[in-house]
Each structure stands twice: as C-alpha cells, then as structure tokens.
Design an enzyme around this catalytic site. Sequence first.
Site, PDB file in Angstrom:
ATOM      1  N   TYR A  90      12.310  58.698  21.590  1.00  0.00           N
ATOM      2  CA  TYR A  90      11.370  57.432  22.165  1.00  0.00           C
ATOM      3  C   TYR A  90      11.232  57.551  23.624  1.00  0.00           C
ATOM      4  O   TYR A  90      10.413  57.504  24.173  1.00  0.00           O
ATOM      5  CB  TYR A  90      11.893  56.062  21.632  1.00  0.00           C
ATOM      6  CG  TYR A  90      10.967  55.000  22.302  1.00  0.00           C
ATOM      7  CD1 TYR A  90       9.875  54.397  21.420  1.00  0.00           C
ATOM      8  CD2 TYR A  90      11.518  54.279  23.454  1.00  0.00           C
ATOM      9  CE1 TYR A  90       9.219  53.529  21.981  1.00  0.00           C
ATOM     10  CE2 TYR A  90      10.901  53.181  23.725  1.00  0.00           C
ATOM     11  CZ  TYR A  90       9.696  52.852  23.245  1.00  0.00           C
ATOM     12  OH  TYR A  90       8.872  51.835  24.006  1.00  0.00           O
ATOM     13  N   SER A  98       7.468  52.705  29.563  1.00  0.00           N
ATOM     14  CA  SER A  98       8.737  51.913  29.521  1.00  0.00           C
ATOM     15  C   SER A  98       9.650  52.353  30.686  1.00  0.00           C
ATOM     16  O   SER A  98       9.682  53.614  31.058  1.00  0.00           O
ATOM     17  CB  SER A  98       9.342  52.239  28.232  1.00  0.00           C
ATOM     18  OG  SER A  98      10.742  51.933  28.328  1.00  0.00           O
TER      19      SER A  98
END
Length: 273
Positions: A171, A146
């Site tokens: 995350y 990501s």
Amino acid sequence: MSDAVLSARTALVTGASSGIGWETARLLAGHGATVLVHARTTGEAEAAVARLVDAGARRDQLVELAADFTKLSEVAVLAGTVVKHYPSLDLLVNNAAATAPERCTLTDDGNEVSLQVNFLAAHLLAKLLRAPLSAAGDARIVNVSSSLHRTASMNWSDPHRVKKYSRVAAYAQSQLALTMATAEMAPAGSGITAVSLNPGLCDTALLPLYGRVGAPAAEGAAAVVRLCLPETVVANGAYFDGGALAPTAQVVQEERSLKRLAKLADQLVGRAA
C-alpha cells in the site's frame, strides 16, 4: 448554498461513493462545480448521487460514472466517456484507493491490486484525459496520497511484491508511486498543474490499515477541495500535508527514478493506454 466559485467548472472525482471522495464531491458541488461522480459500479454511483442530492447538491450538477479500477479496460472506457461528453475538464481528483489485501493479489491485468487501483488507474486517467484537461486552460490534477509514502520504497525488480509481500509495504509503495508521478501528469506547456496531498488520518475504509482513530472524512475532503480552488496558488508537483506544503520522500525529487517509474507505469498499463 453554493458560493459559485467553481460554477463554470467540471470536476471528475474518482472513488466518490464514500469517505473523502464523496465528501469532496459534495463540497465541489457546493462551490457550484459540475461533478462527475465515479464509483466502482453503476449502483454505487447512483446511490452516491442520491445521497449528494439529499445533502443539498443540485441533481443537474451531478453525473454518475462507473468503472472498476481493478480492470484497466474499464478505466480506459471511463476516460473515453469523459472525453466524448466533456471536451474541457477543469479538475481531476484521483481519490480512488484500495487497501492491499492480506495476501498478494494480482488483477486480471497482472498487477498487484493496490498498485493498480491507487496508482496505475490515476496514471492512465491523467494520460487519457490530457486533451480535455489541457483544453480547460488552467486545469488541476489533485492526487490523494498518504504520508505513508515517506516510509515506502519502490521495489523495481518486483513491483507486485510477489516474492516478499507485505500489505503495508504494498500500500505504501502505491502511494509513493502516485506521489512520484504527480509532476509528470502535468507536462510543461500542457496548461495543467498537478499536486498531491496527505489529507490527514480520516475515518474511511482505509483506516484499519493505520490502526488509529481518524478525523471525519469531511476534514480530509476540505484539504482536497482547497487545492481545487482558483484562489489557492499551487506549483506543479507540490505535496501538501493537510493544508500546508510538506516535504516528500527523497526519491520523489530524483529525476532518474521518476523517469524509471514513468517507463514502468506505461509498461504496466500496456494496451489500455
């Protein structure tokens, strides 16, 4: 219709029950690959395979595999099954991912859940599948990361963020760790090339973490599959944003930090390795 460019190749796609993972499995099957379709449970894997067949994939191209990545013992069993039945593995797509929950949540292995599912499971799979990947001769590992990794930092003293927890920070750290570890998953002389990518903001189960409108999951999967194709030339450790090479967070290039992460990851997966 298959274009057969991957007809002699076998691919393991983790987290293939929905979203980018499922679409990646569909596209790889469309290119003729035998696809090992991983999901958290047997029921989810069987349902994913049934939907793939409905979408046009041949049933004999698809193999369902189940493992709950919140349990490292199940990751190890999954790897053992692959090694037993597939002495040569051409592609490993580490796509499985989980959002970090609102409150810090540790797995039974003692790891923060998103760190384990998003990074440690991939680290362990790359280690345990080294032999069949090397046997393939020109295997690739594609890590679905990501762009959030560029906003992250590794909390070396408290990697599970027990003392000061933020779900976004947890995350993002898991994605940074995955991106940092990519090159090390394909040691020199192994015959493996490993790359990572941000597939773009897609409409998947992770979207609420970003809080924006996402593109169809098939668009993200197309970026993943492009890196799986022999015609796409890639260098070990490269990071892509969509279809283009992109810069990583600075720490991804720091040799000392990479060695520190490799040591930490080996400690955290412990006996499962």
